[in-house]
Scaffold this motif. Structure first.
Motif, PDB file in Angstrom:
ATOM      1  N   GLY A 136     -31.513 -20.916  23.643  1.00  0.00           N
ATOM      2  CA  GLY A 136     -30.276 -21.721  23.558  1.00  0.00           C
ATOM      3  C   GLY A 136     -29.806 -22.230  24.696  1.00  0.00           C
ATOM      4  N   GLU A 137     -30.139 -21.326  25.793  1.00  0.00           N
ATOM      5  CA  GLU A 137     -29.352 -21.465  27.206  1.00  0.00           C
ATOM      6  C   GLU A 137     -30.501 -22.371  27.918  1.00  0.00           C
ATOM      7  OE1 GLU A 137     -29.076 -17.695  28.792  1.00  0.00           O
ATOM      8  OE2 GLU A 137     -27.101 -17.371  27.536  1.00  0.00           O
ATOM      9  N   GLY A 138     -31.756 -22.852  27.547  1.00  0.00           N
ATOM     10  CA  GLY A 138     -32.569 -23.599  27.564  1.00  0.00           C
ATOM     11  C   GLY A 138     -33.743 -23.003  28.656  1.00  0.00           C
ATOM     12  N   ARG A 139     -33.677 -21.564  28.360  1.00  0.00           N
ATOM     13  CA  ARG A 139     -34.548 -20.742  29.164  1.00  0.00           C
ATOM     14  C   ARG A 139     -35.932 -20.589  28.126  1.00  0.00           C
ATOM     15  NH1 ARG A 139     -33.084 -15.768  29.922  1.00  0.00           N
ATOM     16  NH2 ARG A 139     -31.087 -15.897  29.019  1.00  0.00           N
ATOM     17  N   THR A 140     -37.044 -20.152  28.594  1.00  0.00           N
ATOM     18  CA  THR A 140     -38.167 -19.876  27.935  1.00  0.00           C
ATOM     19  C   THR A 140     -37.928 -18.337  27.089  1.00  0.00           C
ATOM     20  OG1 THR A 140     -39.421 -20.883  29.538  1.00  0.00           O
ATOM     21  CG2 THR A 140     -40.675 -19.491  28.011  1.00  0.00           C
ATOM     22  N   ALA A 141     -38.597 -18.428  25.857  1.00  0.00           N
ATOM     23  CA  ALA A 141     -38.235 -17.056  25.271  1.00  0.00           C
ATOM     24  C   ALA A 141     -39.421 -16.916  24.396  1.00  0.00           C
ATOM     25  CB  ALA A 141     -36.945 -17.332  24.202  1.00  0.00           C
ATOM     26  N   ASP A 142     -40.077 -15.705  24.487  1.00  0.00           N
ATOM     27  CA  ASP A 142     -41.125 -15.280  23.670  1.00  0.00           C
ATOM     28  C   ASP A 142     -41.301 -14.109  23.024  1.00  0.00           C
ATOM     29  OD1 ASP A 142     -43.627 -17.332  24.596  1.00  0.00           O
ATOM     30  OD2 ASP A 142     -42.460 -16.832  26.733  1.00  0.00           O
ATOM     31  N   LEU A 143     -41.856 -14.148  21.921  1.00  0.00           N
ATOM     32  CA  LEU A 143     -42.114 -12.938  21.209  1.00  0.00           C
ATOM     33  C   LEU A 143     -43.677 -12.893  21.064  1.00  0.00           C
ATOM     34  CD1 LEU A 143     -41.385 -10.454  19.358  1.00  0.00           C
ATOM     35  CD2 LEU A 143     -41.383 -12.175  17.289  1.00  0.00           C
ATOM     36  N   VAL A 144     -44.395 -11.840  21.491  1.00  0.00           N
ATOM     37  CA  VAL A 144     -45.603 -11.567  21.327  1.00  0.00           C
ATOM     38  C   VAL A 144     -45.727 -10.550  20.366  1.00  0.00           C
ATOM     39  CG1 VAL A 144     -47.864 -11.383  22.727  1.00  0.00           C
ATOM     40  CG2 VAL A 144     -46.169 -12.626  23.583  1.00  0.00           C
ATOM     41  N   ASP A 145     -46.786 -10.531  19.245  1.00  0.00           N
ATOM     42  CA  ASP A 145     -47.103  -9.480  18.565  1.00  0.00           C
ATOM     43  C   ASP A 145     -48.665  -9.304  18.797  1.00  0.00           C
ATOM     44  OD1 ASP A 145     -44.495  -9.332  17.293  1.00  0.00           O
ATOM     45  OD2 ASP A 145     -44.977 -10.724  15.817  1.00  0.00           O
ATOM     46  N   ILE A 146     -48.973  -8.137  19.189  1.00  0.00           N
ATOM     47  CA  ILE A 146     -50.151  -7.711  19.316  1.00  0.00           C
ATOM     48  C   ILE A 146     -51.008  -7.211  17.732  1.00  0.00           C
ATOM     49  CG2 ILE A 146     -52.114  -6.169  20.440  1.00  0.00           C
ATOM     50  CD1 ILE A 146     -50.445  -8.324  22.244  1.00  0.00           C
ATOM     51  N   SER A 147     -51.581  -8.001  17.255  1.00  0.00           N
ATOM     52  CA  SER A 147     -52.289  -7.672  16.056  1.00  0.00           C
ATOM     53  C   SER A 147     -53.585  -7.361  16.223  1.00  0.00           C
ATOM     54  CB  SER A 147     -52.231  -8.865  15.029  1.00  0.00           C
ATOM     55  OG  SER A 147     -52.566  -8.537  13.669  1.00  0.00           O
ATOM     56  N   SER A 148     -54.529  -7.585  15.335  1.00  0.00           N
ATOM     57  CA  SER A 148     -55.975  -7.172  15.445  1.00  0.00           C
ATOM     58  C   SER A 148     -57.055  -8.123  14.860  1.00  0.00           C
ATOM     59  CB  SER A 148     -56.133  -5.777  14.936  1.00  0.00           C
ATOM     60  OG  SER A 148     -57.576  -5.301  14.855  1.00  0.00           O
ATOM     61  N   VAL A 149     -58.258  -8.363  15.231  1.00  0.00           N
ATOM     62  CA  VAL A 149     -59.055  -8.924  14.415  1.00  0.00           C
ATOM     63  C   VAL A 149     -59.451  -8.162  12.991  1.00  0.00           C
ATOM     64  CG1 VAL A 149     -60.558  -9.874  16.269  1.00  0.00           C
ATOM     65  CG2 VAL A 149     -61.218  -7.782  15.173  1.00  0.00           C
ATOM     66  N   GLY A 150     -58.890  -7.047  12.913  1.00  0.00           N
ATOM     67  CA  GLY A 150     -58.955  -6.353  11.400  1.00  0.00           C
ATOM     68  C   GLY A 150     -58.017  -6.959  10.679  1.00  0.00           C
ATOM     69  N   ALA A 151     -57.383  -7.853  11.151  1.00  0.00           N
ATOM     70  CA  ALA A 151     -56.285  -8.662  10.096  1.00  0.00           C
ATOM     71  C   ALA A 151     -57.101  -9.558   9.297  1.00  0.00           C
ATOM     72  CB  ALA A 151     -55.374  -9.678  10.833  1.00  0.00           C
ATOM     73  N   HIS A 152     -58.424  -9.875   9.717  1.00  0.00           N
ATOM     74  CA  HIS A 152     -59.404 -10.815   9.180  1.00  0.00           C
ATOM     75  C   HIS A 152     -60.617 -10.232   8.632  1.00  0.00           C
ATOM     76  CE1 HIS A 152     -56.346 -13.816  10.403  1.00  0.00           C
ATOM     77  NE2 HIS A 152     -56.643 -13.593  11.508  1.00  0.00           N
ATOM     78  N   LEU A 153     -61.173  -9.537   9.635  1.00  0.00           N
ATOM     79  CA  LEU A 153     -62.390  -8.737   9.437  1.00  0.00           C
ATOM     80  C   LEU A 153     -62.407  -7.468   8.756  1.00  0.00           C
ATOM     81  CD1 LEU A 153     -64.009  -9.809  12.928  1.00  0.00           C
ATOM     82  CD2 LEU A 153     -63.842 -11.189  10.903  1.00  0.00           C
ATOM     83  N   ALA A 154     -63.418  -6.974   7.866  1.00  0.00           N
ATOM     84  CA  ALA A 154     -63.358  -6.049   7.159  1.00  0.00           C
ATOM     85  C   ALA A 154     -64.378  -4.777   7.977  1.00  0.00           C
ATOM     86  CB  ALA A 154     -63.796  -6.069   5.949  1.00  0.00           C
ATOM     87  N   PHE A 155     -63.658  -3.838   8.095  1.00  0.00           N
ATOM     88  CA  PHE A 155     -64.329  -2.571   8.853  1.00  0.00           C
ATOM     89  C   PHE A 155     -64.163  -1.457   7.882  1.00  0.00           C
ATOM     90  CE2 PHE A 155     -63.063  -5.108  12.068  1.00  0.00           C
ATOM     91  CZ  PHE A 155     -64.124  -5.255  13.091  1.00  0.00           C
ATOM     92  N   PRO A 156     -65.422  -0.753   7.437  1.00  0.00           N
ATOM     93  CA  PRO A 156     -65.141   0.371   6.464  1.00  0.00           C
ATOM     94  C   PRO A 156     -64.318   1.517   7.051  1.00  0.00           C
ATOM     95  CG  PRO A 156     -67.390   0.324   7.772  1.00  0.00           C
ATOM     96  CD  PRO A 156     -66.708  -0.953   8.016  1.00  0.00           C
ATOM     97  N   ASN A 157     -63.617   2.074   6.200  1.00  0.00           N
ATOM     98  CA  ASN A 157     -62.877   3.396   6.504  1.00  0.00           C
ATOM     99  C   ASN A 157     -61.662   2.824   7.361  1.00  0.00           C
ATOM    100  OD1 ASN A 157     -64.625   5.111   5.523  1.00  0.00           O
ATOM    101  ND2 ASN A 157     -65.762   4.979   7.447  1.00  0.00           N
TER     102      ASN A 157
END
Length: 253
Positions: A136-157
């Motif tokens: 709101g003050e015109g500065r850069t603001a970032d939220l970075v969430d570290i997920s995983s390829v496991g969100a899409h690819l299936a791994f046993p166990n």
């Protein structure tokens, strides 16, 4: 990669005691950001902070458990007292526990949900006000969430781990509808095989051996290489959102 200087920015990195979190914190500090390091292991945090300050950077070690409301609240208070409001949050804390679902390891499922999902939400809740105010003050603001390829690819166990990371990926997507119109960027980073302590969390020797075999066959990225991706994303001009990045070894299918 080409970076914009991050001087003047204040970052929070969770899970900063080792692996990707440590590498991200170190690189952001090298690029000029003041960095608050959050994790549970005090001695290790102090070592990472000392490494950053020895290199001329600014770091604050804050012992915190993202699964605990009071712990996160105390961490926020300490960060605000030392650095003021933040404009860059990297949600990296996570656990990866592998076992067949039929093993019924409710203890592991709950720990992964508490850390990988609720812990991420807890940190987002803690710093949303800061991020929105910065934008709101015109500065850069970032939220970075570290997920995983496991969100899409299936791994046993690793079904439950993959489910928690799918939740993080979808959460990031949904948050863009709330944060994007207010100029807060949301970047979801999905690493493939990265050398870290994650694979050491599993107490099942057979499952660990399977993972070790995959890593030996395919190779891993270094944590510093993943940190390079994060630093590049948050150093883009404020109106450019690299919204979703999947980074993995070339040989990983």
């Amino acid at each position: 990669m080409s970076y914009e200087n991050l001087t003047g920015r204040t970052a929070v990195v969770t899970g900063a005691a080792s692996g990707i979190g440590e590498a991200v914190a170190v690189l952001l500090a090298e690029r000029g950001a003041r960095v608050a390091l959050l994790a549970r292991r005090e001695q290790r945090l102090e070592e990472v902070a000392a490494k950053i300050t020895a290199g001329g950077g600014s770091a604050l070690a804050v012992v915190a458990d993202v699964t605990d409301d009071a712990s996160v609240a105390a961490a926020v208070a300490r960060i605000h007292e030392a650095y003021g409001p933040v404009d860059l949050v990297v949600n990296n804390a996570g656990v990866m526990l592998g076992n067949p679902v039929e093993a019924g390891r409710l203890d592991e499922w709950q720990r992964m949900i508490d850390t990988n999902v609720t812990g991420v939400l807890r940190v987002i809740r803690a710093f949303t006000g800061d991020l929105v105010a910065a934008a709101g003050e015109g500065r850069t603001a970032d939220l970075v969430d570290i997920s995983s390829v496991g969100a899409h690819l299936a791994f046993p166990n690793y079904a439950v781990y993959g489910a928690t990371k799918a939740a993080v990926t979808h959460l990031s997507q949904c948050l863009r509808t709330e944060f994007g119109p207010r100029d807060v960027r949301v970047t979801n980073v999905e690493p493939g095989f990265v050398e870290s302590e994650l694979r050491l969390h599993t107490d099942n020797a057979e499952v660990s051996g399977q993972v070790d075999g995959m890593l030996e066959a395919v190779g891993t990225l270094a944590a510093e290489e993943l940190a390079d991706v994060v630093a590049y994303a948050v150093s883009r001009p404020w109106h450019v959102n690299l919204r979703q990045i999947m980074a993995m070894p070339t040989r990983q299918a």
